[in-house]
Design a protein around this motif. Structure first.
Motif, PDB file in Angstrom:
ATOM      1  N   TYR A  72       0.805  -1.222   0.000  1.00 13.29           N
ATOM      2  CA  TYR A  72       0.000   0.000   0.000  1.00 13.29           C
ATOM      3  C   TYR A  72       0.841   1.276   0.000  1.00 13.29           C
ATOM      4  O   TYR A  72       0.629   2.149  -0.854  1.00 13.29           O
ATOM      5  N   PRO A  73       1.802   1.460   0.925  1.00 11.91           N
ATOM      6  CA  PRO A  73       2.622   2.680   0.837  1.00 11.91           C
ATOM      7  C   PRO A  73       3.442   2.734  -0.446  1.00 11.91           C
ATOM      8  O   PRO A  73       3.667   3.814  -1.001  1.00 11.91           O
ATOM      9  N   PHE A  74       3.851   1.579  -0.945  1.00 11.87           N
ATOM     10  CA  PHE A  74       4.610   1.511  -2.189  1.00 11.87           C
ATOM     11  C   PHE A  74       3.768   2.025  -3.354  1.00 11.87           C
ATOM     12  O   PHE A  74       4.229   2.826  -4.187  1.00 11.87           O
ATOM     13  N   VAL A  75       2.513   1.605  -3.422  1.00 17.65           N
ATOM     14  CA  VAL A  75       1.609   2.038  -4.480  1.00 17.65           C
ATOM     15  C   VAL A  75       1.286   3.522  -4.337  1.00 17.65           C
ATOM     16  O   VAL A  75       1.262   4.267  -5.328  1.00 17.65           O
ATOM     17  N   VAL A  76       1.047   3.968  -3.112  1.00 20.39           N
ATOM     18  CA  VAL A  76       0.672   5.367  -2.885  1.00 20.39           C
ATOM     19  C   VAL A  76       1.800   6.316  -3.285  1.00 20.39           C
ATOM     20  O   VAL A  76       1.564   7.334  -3.947  1.00 20.39           O
ATOM     21  N   VAL A  77       3.031   5.991  -2.895  1.00 22.90           N
ATOM     22  CA  VAL A  77       4.133   6.896  -3.227  1.00 22.90           C
ATOM     23  C   VAL A  77       4.379   6.919  -4.738  1.00 22.90           C
ATOM     24  O   VAL A  77       4.796   7.939  -5.299  1.00 22.90           O
ATOM     25  N   THR A  78       4.083   5.805  -5.416  1.00 21.93           N
ATOM     26  CA  THR A  78       4.201   5.789  -6.872  1.00 21.93           C
ATOM     27  C   THR A  78       3.229   6.789  -7.492  1.00 21.93           C
ATOM     28  O   THR A  78       3.592   7.578  -8.384  1.00 21.93           O
ATOM     29  N   SER A  79       1.986   6.785  -7.023  1.00 22.41           N
ATOM     30  CA  SER A  79       1.005   7.737  -7.543  1.00 22.41           C
ATOM     31  C   SER A  79       1.349   9.169  -7.155  1.00 22.41           C
ATOM     32  O   SER A  79       1.098  10.108  -7.918  1.00 22.41           O
ATOM     33  N   MET A  80       1.923   9.356  -5.979  1.00 16.93           N
ATOM     34  CA  MET A  80       2.309  10.700  -5.562  1.00 16.93           C
ATOM     35  C   MET A  80       3.385  11.267  -6.469  1.00 16.93           C
ATOM     36  O   MET A  80       3.398  12.470  -6.773  1.00 16.93           O
ATOM     37  N   GLN A  81       4.290  10.415  -6.932  1.00 16.23           N
ATOM     38  CA  GLN A  81       5.309  10.879  -7.879  1.00 16.23           C
ATOM     39  C   GLN A  81       4.710  11.112  -9.258  1.00 16.23           C
ATOM     40  O   GLN A  81       5.112  12.041  -9.972  1.00 16.23           O
ATOM     41  N   MET A  82       3.728  10.295  -9.631  1.00 19.75           N
ATOM     42  CA  MET A  82       3.054  10.502 -10.914  1.00 19.75           C
ATOM     43  C   MET A  82       2.267  11.812 -10.912  1.00 19.75           C
ATOM     44  O   MET A  82       2.076  12.426 -11.971  1.00 19.75           O
ATOM     45  N   ARG A  83       1.807  12.256  -9.740  1.00 15.30           N
ATOM     46  CA  ARG A  83       1.109  13.542  -9.619  1.00 15.30           C
ATOM     47  C   ARG A  83       1.984  14.691 -10.110  1.00 15.30           C
ATOM     48  O   ARG A  83       1.477  15.675 -10.659  1.00 15.30           O
ATOM     49  N   ARG A  84       3.280  14.574  -9.892  1.00 18.41           N
ATOM     50  CA  ARG A  84       4.187  15.633 -10.312  1.00 18.41           C
ATOM     51  C   ARG A  84       4.186  15.767 -11.827  1.00 18.41           C
ATOM     52  O   ARG A  84       4.384  16.868 -12.359  1.00 18.41           O
ATOM     53  N   ILE A  85       3.971  14.657 -12.528  1.00 14.77           N
ATOM     54  CA  ILE A  85       3.923  14.688 -13.985  1.00 14.77           C
ATOM     55  C   ILE A  85       2.611  15.312 -14.460  1.00 14.77           C
ATOM     56  O   ILE A  85       2.593  16.124 -15.389  1.00 14.77           O
ATOM     57  N   GLU A  86       1.512  14.944 -13.786  1.00  7.99           N
ATOM     58  CA  GLU A  86       0.191  15.397 -14.210  1.00  7.99           C
ATOM     59  C   GLU A  86      -0.176  16.765 -13.646  1.00  7.99           C
ATOM     60  O   GLU A  86      -1.200  17.334 -14.020  1.00  7.99           O
ATOM     61  N   GLY A  87       0.646  17.260 -12.711  1.00 11.66           N
ATOM     62  CA  GLY A  87       0.334  18.552 -12.101  1.00 11.66           C
ATOM     63  C   GLY A  87      -0.783  18.460 -11.080  1.00 11.66           C
ATOM     64  O   GLY A  87      -1.509  19.431 -10.846  1.00 11.66           O
ATOM     65  N   GLY A  88      -0.914  17.340 -10.454  1.00  9.65           N
ATOM     66  CA  GLY A  88      -1.971  17.082  -9.469  1.00  9.65           C
ATOM     67  C   GLY A  88      -2.577  15.720  -9.733  1.00  9.65           C
ATOM     68  O   GLY A  88      -2.192  15.020 -10.675  1.00  9.65           O
ATOM     69  N   TRP A  89      -3.533  15.338  -8.896  1.00 11.05           N
ATOM     70  CA  TRP A  89      -4.174  14.039  -9.089  1.00 11.05           C
ATOM     71  C   TRP A  89      -4.884  14.023 -10.431  1.00 11.05           C
ATOM     72  O   TRP A  89      -5.756  14.834 -10.711  1.00 11.05           O
ATOM     73  N   GLY A  90      -4.493  13.069 -11.280  1.00  6.87           N
ATOM     74  CA  GLY A  90      -5.070  12.957 -12.605  1.00  6.87           C
ATOM     75  C   GLY A  90      -5.467  11.527 -12.919  1.00  6.87           C
ATOM     76  O   GLY A  90      -5.407  10.634 -12.056  1.00  6.87           O
ATOM     77  N   LEU A  91      -5.852  11.290 -14.145  1.00 11.42           N
ATOM     78  CA  LEU A  91      -6.344   9.978 -14.555  1.00 11.42           C
ATOM     79  C   LEU A  91      -5.288   8.891 -14.364  1.00 11.42           C
ATOM     80  O   LEU A  91      -5.577   7.805 -13.840  1.00 11.42           O
ATOM     81  N   LEU A  92      -4.056   9.163 -14.786  1.00 14.09           N
ATOM     82  CA  LEU A  92      -3.009   8.148 -14.714  1.00 14.09           C
ATOM     83  C   LEU A  92      -2.653   7.793 -13.273  1.00 14.09           C
ATOM     84  O   LEU A  92      -2.530   6.616 -12.923  1.00 14.09           O
ATOM     85  N   SER A  93      -2.453   8.814 -12.439  1.00  8.31           N
ATOM     86  CA  SER A  93      -2.096   8.538 -11.042  1.00  8.31           C
ATOM     87  C   SER A  93      -3.226   7.834 -10.305  1.00  8.31           C
ATOM     88  O   SER A  93      -2.975   6.982  -9.443  1.00  8.31           O
ATOM     89  N   MET A  94      -4.478   8.144 -10.646  1.00  7.01           N
ATOM     90  CA  MET A  94      -5.606   7.501  -9.989  1.00  7.01           C
ATOM     91  C   MET A  94      -5.793   6.059 -10.469  1.00  7.01           C
ATOM     92  O   MET A  94      -6.147   5.175  -9.688  1.00  7.01           O
ATOM     93  N   ILE A  95      -5.538   5.810 -11.753  1.00  4.70           N
ATOM     94  CA  ILE A  95      -5.604   4.435 -12.257  1.00  4.70           C
ATOM     95  C   ILE A  95      -4.559   3.577 -11.559  1.00  4.70           C
ATOM     96  O   ILE A  95      -4.834   2.449 -11.127  1.00  4.70           O
ATOM     97  N   GLN A  96      -3.344   4.113 -11.440  1.00  6.04           N
ATOM     98  CA  GLN A  96      -2.282   3.363 -10.775  1.00  6.04           C
ATOM     99  C   GLN A  96      -2.639   3.088  -9.327  1.00  6.04           C
ATOM    100  O   GLN A  96      -2.426   1.976  -8.810  1.00  6.04           O
ATOM    101  N   LEU A  97      -3.204   4.083  -8.668  1.00  2.00           N
ATOM    102  CA  LEU A  97      -3.547   3.944  -7.255  1.00  2.00           C
ATOM    103  C   LEU A  97      -4.649   2.908  -7.049  1.00  2.00           C
ATOM    104  O   LEU A  97      -4.521   2.020  -6.197  1.00  2.00           O
ATOM    105  N   THR A  98      -5.718   3.006  -7.816  1.00  2.00           N
ATOM    106  CA  THR A  98      -6.854   2.106  -7.600  1.00  2.00           C
ATOM    107  C   THR A  98      -6.546   0.670  -8.010  1.00  2.00           C
ATOM    108  O   THR A  98      -6.974  -0.276  -7.336  1.00  2.00           O
ATOM    109  N   THR A  99      -5.804   0.487  -9.088  1.00  2.00           N
ATOM    110  CA  THR A  99      -5.440  -0.874  -9.483  1.00  2.00           C
ATOM    111  C   THR A  99      -4.391  -1.454  -8.533  1.00  2.00           C
ATOM    112  O   THR A  99      -4.411  -2.650  -8.234  1.00  2.00           O
TER     113      THR A  99
END
Length: 246
Positions: A72-99
């Motif tokens: 869980y923390p491993f997945v969350v930090v991955t999405s948090m880093q993806m947020r930097r690419i999307e400029g905030g919570w976006g489709l890609l970071s949320m897909i990664q998080l939920t899956t």
């Protein structure tokens, strides 16, 4: 929360990837489950396997129950880093998080079934134990393809990153795309008992397992680098403020 605490938690979450990798190797080695049982194994062979490796299988499940929550923390930090690419919570970071959140289920349920079979094999018929063993291998290998979107979202994010200092290198993006493709053949284990698409086959198991092993080493390293870069960016952004106050 202070920034230093935030980045400390992010680094700890990235290290969870290595905890998972070591836990998987130790657990599945103890359970003699790294090499899949042949789908054509006779019911008597399945009973012998469960009886001979009963302690290892139960120990494997116990270790996995203790280790898999670190996903869980491993997945969350991955999405948090993806947020930097999307400029905030976006489709890609949320897909990664939920899956990624459902990832532990892919281990818990199959192992619980196999452990139930190994718990007291003398109390069940060979046919019942064979069915439970089949359920384990079919679920473990066959359901891996549900994570295709998880790794593809990471890979696509890495490839569309236009930052001057990308969060992830491009080769890491391609690695995720390749892993996603290699997870797809797992869906066909339900249709065959032999060949490359069987649960012990080259396409359904061996190649995806090898690439997943590489991914499980590369991803924590990439996350640690990304967190370090994010911390440096935060420090640079804070410098003008500090100069202005002085």
């Amino acid at each position: 929360m202070r920034q230093d605490q935030h980045f400390r938690l992010e680094r700890a979450s990235a290290w969870c990837g290595f905890v998972l990798l070591i836990g998987f190797i130790v657990a599945f080695s103890l359970g003699h489950l790294i090499t899949p049982l042949d789908p054509t194994t006779s019911p008597q062979g399945v009973v012998a396997f469960l009886t001979d490796h009963r302690t290892g299988i139960l120990a494997c499940t116990t270790i996995m129950v203790l280790v898999v929550p670190f996903e869980y923390p491993f997945v969350v930090v991955t999405s948090m880093q993806m947020r930097r690419i999307e400029g905030g919570w976006g489709l890609l970071s949320m897909i990664q998080l939920t899956t990624g959140v459902v990832a532990p289920i892919g281990f818990f349920f199959p192992l619980a079934i196999l452990s139930a079979a190994a718990y007291r094999p003398q109390s069940h018929s060979a046919d019942v134990l064979t069915a439970m063993s089949d359920m384990y291998w079919l679920m473990l290998v066959g359901n891996a393809c549900i994570f295709v979107l998880q790794v593809w979202s990471i890979g696509y994010a890495a490839l569309i990153d236009t930052r001057s200092r990308p969060v992830f290198p491009r080769w890491f993006g391609y690695l995720n795309l390749v892993l996603g493709v290699l997870l797809i053949p797992g869906a066909f284990v339900y249709l065959t008992k032999t060949g490359p698409f069987a649960w012990n086959g080259l396409l359904a198991n061996i190649l995806p397992s090898l690439v997943y092993f590489v991914w499980k080493i590369a991803t924590p390293i990439m996350l640690l680098r990304a967190v370090k870069a994010e911390e440096a960016e935060a420090a640079e952004a804070a410098e003008p403020v500090q100069l202005a106050t002085t």
